[in-house]
Each structure stands twice: as C-alpha cells, then as structure tokens.
Design a protein around this motif. Structure first.
Motif, short mmCIF file in Angstrom:
data_model
loop_
_atom_site.label_atom_id
_atom_site.label_comp_id
_atom_site.label_asym_id
_atom_site.label_seq_id
_atom_site.Cartn_x
_atom_site.Cartn_y
_atom_site.Cartn_z
N HIS A 45 5.31 -0.38 1.96
CA HIS A 45 5.65 0.03 3.68
C HIS A 45 5.83 1.49 3.25
CE1 HIS A 45 6.17 -4.39 3.46
NE2 HIS A 45 5.37 -4.13 4.46
N TYR A 46 6.82 1.97 4.32
CA TYR A 46 8.16 2.76 4.03
C TYR A 46 9.48 3.29 3.88
CZ TYR A 46 9.12 7.15 7.08
OH TYR A 46 9.82 8.36 7.69
N GLU A 47 9.34 4.37 3.05
CA GLU A 47 10.82 4.26 2.86
C GLU A 47 11.62 4.08 3.52
OE1 GLU A 47 10.96 6.47 -0.58
OE2 GLU A 47 11.42 8.22 0.49
N ASP A 48 11.35 4.62 4.38
CA ASP A 48 12.65 5.00 5.54
C ASP A 48 13.02 3.71 6.26
OD1 ASP A 48 14.81 6.26 6.51
OD2 ASP A 48 13.48 8.40 7.10
N PRO B 21 -10.77 -0.14 5.49
CA PRO B 21 -9.51 0.44 6.18
C PRO B 21 -8.31 -1.37 6.01
CG PRO B 21 -10.60 0.62 7.87
CD PRO B 21 -11.55 0.08 6.72
N VAL B 22 -7.42 -0.99 6.25
CA VAL B 22 -5.71 -2.46 5.64
C VAL B 22 -5.49 -1.94 7.07
CG1 VAL B 22 -3.83 -3.03 3.75
CG2 VAL B 22 -6.01 -1.93 2.90
N PRO B 23 -5.59 -3.23 7.54
CA PRO B 23 -4.49 -2.64 8.71
C PRO B 23 -3.05 -3.08 8.95
CG PRO B 23 -5.29 -5.31 8.18
CD PRO B 23 -5.78 -4.75 6.99
N PHE B 24 -2.56 -2.34 9.93
CA PHE B 24 -1.84 -2.02 9.52
C PHE B 24 -0.20 -3.36 9.90
CE2 PHE B 24 -3.10 2.19 11.70
CZ PHE B 24 -2.36 3.39 11.09
N ARG B 25 0.44 -3.27 9.08
CA ARG B 25 2.28 -4.64 9.41
C ARG B 25 3.00 -4.50 9.77
NH1 ARG B 25 -1.77 -5.95 5.73
NH2 ARG B 25 -2.54 -8.22 5.88
N GLN B 26 3.34 -2.63 9.34
CA GLN B 26 4.73 -1.91 9.81
C GLN B 26 4.65 -0.55 10.41
OE1 GLN B 26 6.36 0.41 6.49
NE2 GLN B 26 8.05 -0.79 7.43
N PHE B 27 4.89 -1.03 11.48
CA PHE B 27 5.14 -0.65 13.36
C PHE B 27 6.05 0.17 13.00
CE2 PHE B 27 1.85 -3.29 13.89
CZ PHE B 27 0.75 -2.69 13.89
N ALA B 279 6.60 -0.68 -1.98
CA ALA B 279 7.20 0.32 -1.34
C ALA B 279 5.78 2.11 -2.20
CB ALA B 279 8.56 0.54 -2.25
N GLU B 280 6.21 2.66 -0.78
CA GLU B 280 5.24 3.31 -1.13
C GLU B 280 5.42 4.53 -2.51
OE1 GLU B 280 5.55 6.61 2.00
OE2 GLU B 280 7.84 6.16 2.52
N ALA B 281 6.49 5.03 -2.49
CA ALA B 281 7.51 5.66 -3.82
C ALA B 281 6.66 5.56 -4.72
CB ALA B 281 8.96 5.69 -3.58
N VAL B 282 6.70 4.76 -5.58
CA VAL B 282 5.61 4.10 -6.57
C VAL B 282 4.55 2.88 -6.93
CG1 VAL B 282 7.82 4.75 -8.36
CG2 VAL B 282 7.23 2.16 -7.15
N PRO B 286 -1.80 -0.59 -1.09
CA PRO B 286 -2.55 0.76 0.62
C PRO B 286 -1.36 1.38 1.38
CG PRO B 286 -3.31 -1.63 0.77
CD PRO B 286 -2.81 -1.37 -1.32
N MET B 287 -0.68 1.62 1.67
CA MET B 287 0.19 1.83 2.80
C MET B 287 -0.08 1.28 4.23
SD MET B 287 2.84 3.65 3.49
CE MET B 287 3.70 4.50 4.44
N ALA B 288 0.74 0.78 4.61
CA ALA B 288 -0.30 0.06 5.73
C ALA B 288 1.34 0.37 7.09
CB ALA B 288 0.97 -1.79 5.49
N ALA B 289 1.80 1.32 7.03
CA ALA B 289 2.75 1.77 8.30
C ALA B 289 2.09 2.73 8.88
CB ALA B 289 4.52 2.20 7.75
N VAL B 290 2.72 2.66 10.63
CA VAL B 290 1.86 3.80 11.35
C VAL B 290 2.99 4.09 12.21
CG1 VAL B 290 1.45 2.19 12.91
CG2 VAL B 290 0.69 4.23 12.88
#
Ligand code: SF4
Lengths: 50, 399
Positions: A45-48, B21-27, B279-282, B286-290
């Motif tokens: 997930h997005y960190e912000d 692709p992995v679908p988005f789960r965070q908008f 988390a995207e930090a570490v 796959p990143m699921a945010a758009v």
C-alpha cells in the motif's frame, strides 16, 4: 551515533517465527502475520496513508 | 501535461504485456488540490512538479461519480471483496468534511464490496463537528505530524507563516478520544530532532499506529545529511536515518507492551520472519495503489513528483480509460514486478529480500530512471540488520 555499515557481505540470519513468546511486541507481530496468511495475495500500500 | 520525458527505465525498456497485473486495491482520491499549509519540505508544492496549478482546486461531483463507477467496474471485473479508499489532497478537509463525505458515499454506493475509507489530514480543519460527521460515516482519520511537540512541527506553517501545531494538537486530542475513528499518525523524519523525543511525544498523542517516513529524495536530490554521489551501493558510509530509526526501534521494542503499531518496523520484522510486506517502503510485494486527481486524471503515487516534473502522470483519465488500462502503464507495471524490477546491486545484496530496494521513488536517477538502489541504501541495510539482530535474540529467548 553515526557509524559506517561494515558487515555488508554477511547474510541475514534465518529467523523462524516462534510458536509463542512473552514479548508483547513480537506477539502482536506474530498475530498480525497469522492474519496475513489468510490473504491469497499480499499487496503493498501507499505509504502516505496510515 | 508532461513537460519532461520519462526516463528509459521503466518507460522504454519494460514490456508491460509480459507480466500478469495485480488489480488495484487502494484508491487514493484527491478531494482538494490545494493546501492551507505551506510546509517548507513539501514535495508536492515545493518540489519540481507544478502540475497541481493546472488542475481544479476541488473535485467536481460529476468527477466523483465517474471515479466511483470506474472503481466499481474494477471491483466487479476482478471480483474484489475489499478495497481501501484514501481521501487525500492537498488538504482534503480544506472546505470542511462535505466533499470527503460525498466522495466516500459515491464510492460506497457504486461498489459491491467492503470499503475502508480514511481521510489523511494535516488536522488544522478537523473541528469537533467535522470529526463527528466523519466518524458517523465510518471514515477513519489519519494525521500528518512531524512529532508531538510544537518544536517538532516548526516546518509546518500556513501561507502566512503561522504554525499549524496548535490546531493540529487539538485535532490529535479529539482523535485520541475517538479511537475507532483514529487511523494513526504519519511522521516524516527530521534528523535535526531527537528520535526518542519525537517517538515519546507522539506516543503521548495515543495514536493506534505511527509510520515514520523517509523524506522523499533520490540520487539527483539527496536527502539532508546524505552526500550527493552517483547511484550505487556505497559502503562504508554514514547512516544517519538508519541510526535515527534504530534508536526508535529499540525504545518501541523494549517498552514492555505494544504502545502503538509502527508500520515500518512491523513490516521489516514480518519480512525477516518470512512474510511478504504490506508496505511500499520495504519488501517486494506488488504495489496496488492508484491515484485520481481532481480533474479525473489517473496517476501513479504523488511521491513520484519529488523526482521530476510529470513523473506521476500516466496520460490516462477516468472519463476515457479504465483502471485496467492503467495496470498496463509502464510506471504501474514496474511496481508489480518484485525482484524483476531491482537493480543488479539489490539482486546481489544480502538484505535485498527484506529491503526490496526501498521505496521505488527513492531509486530515481536522471537519465536512467528507477532501476537503482535506494538513495537510502546504507540506512536501510543498517536498520534491517539492526532489527534482524534484535528479533533473532528475542525469538531465541522465546523458544
Ligand atoms: S536491497 Fe536495499 S540495501 Fe540492498 S543494495 Fe538495494 S537498496 Fe541497498
């Protein structure tokens, strides 16, 4: 407190999750990881966003 | 709107048809494109990208409905059972809670799945009445703070230079009294302040969770305290951010109780114990945010704007394109490749599976792009090794 990283070639230790622990923070982490096992795919997930 | 060409990686070099692709789960939905604060370090308004000036200040209701329909299409098409919606800005509460409530309602009415909605605010407009209405609508509130005292938040000022802290502290107090509505605190690290002072002062605000964020930076614009140099895995080198975080980790780990969740530490510990990261930090998940901008533009995460002007743009929008089309965008696809997106240095790195090259945004170098180690490479290794050491000792004692 700043000092150079000097162990950069050493592999990370293999750490198996303990079955139980008295350490409250580790216990909370283990509980969350067990929940995570239900997810067919864990995504980042997005960190912000908390 | 793009004024700068995108760099070769991933834009010219990645075949986006070669992965699933992995679908988005965070908008991440922009409610307002402006902010009442003018924080001196803000990558959005003080960084190289000025795209916000060309967009509507506020998302029109017609755009909200269109976004909601597009999300519903995505949810149906991929049979998602849950999504997260982040109401963002600018400052999403700039004109009060109504637009936030309207956007969340539009999405909830359109989709047929569980929706976790959160508004991320600087707190200055979170009145008691606003919080009541958000809480009643089941919208959680996250706060952005640099610490739990006035001095920590000295860089958070409004356009007239007045400190945001008094109103933000009042918001934190209101939230502490409403734990179900309190999502947590996001805190950007400032090396100039003492890590334990920041940590303890944040704990006093009783957040259910905290995340410590590395200031957005890259090889072209290194963060404060790290010298400029070409991309690479430089060793030995000072690790001021790793040291700062390790000090907080020890205080948190040794507290004798779980005082609050700290996302970065929990994710690193989880990775060391063999679980994938959320988390995207570490990590390599796959990143699921758009992101959807106030004009309906579909974008990659805002933090990319700290790299170069236009870095977050995809050229797509909700009026003409689906979120599935966004999944084929090279910038989106590159963040779903796991190890295949990593630089050689990271592939050969002993902490690579945990660090995962760090936040994608921090890997950027002009002329080549995002296939480099993080500009925080040595700091990340320092923190990962520190947590591994502490975790190993605690785990051994538990057996
Ligand atoms: S995986 Fe992390 S620590 Fe290792 S080289 Fe890449 S950025 Fe550096």
């Amino acid at each position: 407190m700043t000092f150079p990283v000097d162990d950069t070639h050493i592999p990370l230790p293999e750490i198996a999750p303990p079955d139980q622990t008295d350490h409250p923070v580790l216990a909370a982490i283990l509980t969350e990881l067990r929940d995570r096992q239900q997810d067919p795919l864990v995504v980042a997930h997005y960190e912000d966003a908390p | 709107m793009t004024t700068h060409p995108h760099p070769p990686w991933p834009y010219a070099l990645l075949d986006t048809t070669a992965h699933r692709p992995v679908p988005f789960r965070q908008f991440v939905l922009k409610v307002h494109g402006r902010c009442n604060l003018d924080c001196t370090y803000c990558y959005l308004y003080q960084g190289p990208d000025h795209g916000w000036r060309d967009r509507p200040a506020r998302t029109p209701e017609r755009t909200m409905r269109r976004v909601a329909d597009r999300i519903a299409e995505h949810v149906r098409g991929h049979r998602l059972d849950a999504i997260r919606v982040e109401l963002h800005g600018g400052e999403p509460l700039l004109t009060g809670p109504d637009p936030v409530l309207a956007y969340a309602d539009a999405v909830r009415e359109a989709v047929d799945c569980r929706v976790t909605a959160t508004v991320q605010t600087n707190g200055t407009r979170l009145t008691a009445g606003a919080l009541d209405r958000l809480a009643a609508a089941g919208i959680r509130v996250g706060l952005s703070l640099d610490g739990g005292r006035a001095a920590h938040n000295a860089r958070r000022v409004d356009h007239a230079g007045r400190p945001a802290w008094p109103a933000a502290r009042a918001a934190a107090e209101r939230l502490a009294a409403r734990p179900r509505a309190y999502a947590g605190i996001l805190c950007t690290i400032d090396l100039a302040v003492d890590p334990l002072d920041v940590y303890r002062s944040l704990l006093a605000l009783r957040p259910p969770g905290v995340d410590f964020l590395l200031p957005h930076a890259n090889w072209d614009r290194p963060p404060p305290g790290i010298p400029g140099r070409p991309p690479g895995r430089h060793r030995p080198t000072p690790t001021p951010y790793g040291d700062w975080l390790a000090a907080v980790f020890d205080a948190w780990w040794d507290e004798g109780r779980l005082s609050t969740r700290i996302r970065l530490f929990q994710e690193i510990a989880g990775l060391l114990l063999g679980s994938p990261s959320r988390a995207e930090a570490v990590g390599l998940s796959p990143m699921a945010a758009v992101v959807v901008e106030t004009d309906g533009a579909i974008e990659q995460v805002d933090s990319l704007r700290s790299a170069y002007e236009g870095a977050s743009e995809t050229g797509l929008d909700v009026f003409r394109h689906s979120f599935d089309q966004a999944l084929r965008h090279p910038g989106v696809a590159a963040r779903q490749l796991g190890e295949r997106a990593l630089a050689e240095e990271c592939l050969g790195c002993p902490v690579g599976k945990v660090c995962g090259g760090g936040n994608y945004v921090h890997r950027y170098a002009p002329g080549t792009g995002f296939r480099h180690p993080s500009v925080y490479c040595a700091d990340l290794e320092r923190l990962v090794r520190h947590i591994a050491h502490r975790l190993q000792r605690t785990s051994r004692a538990a057996r």
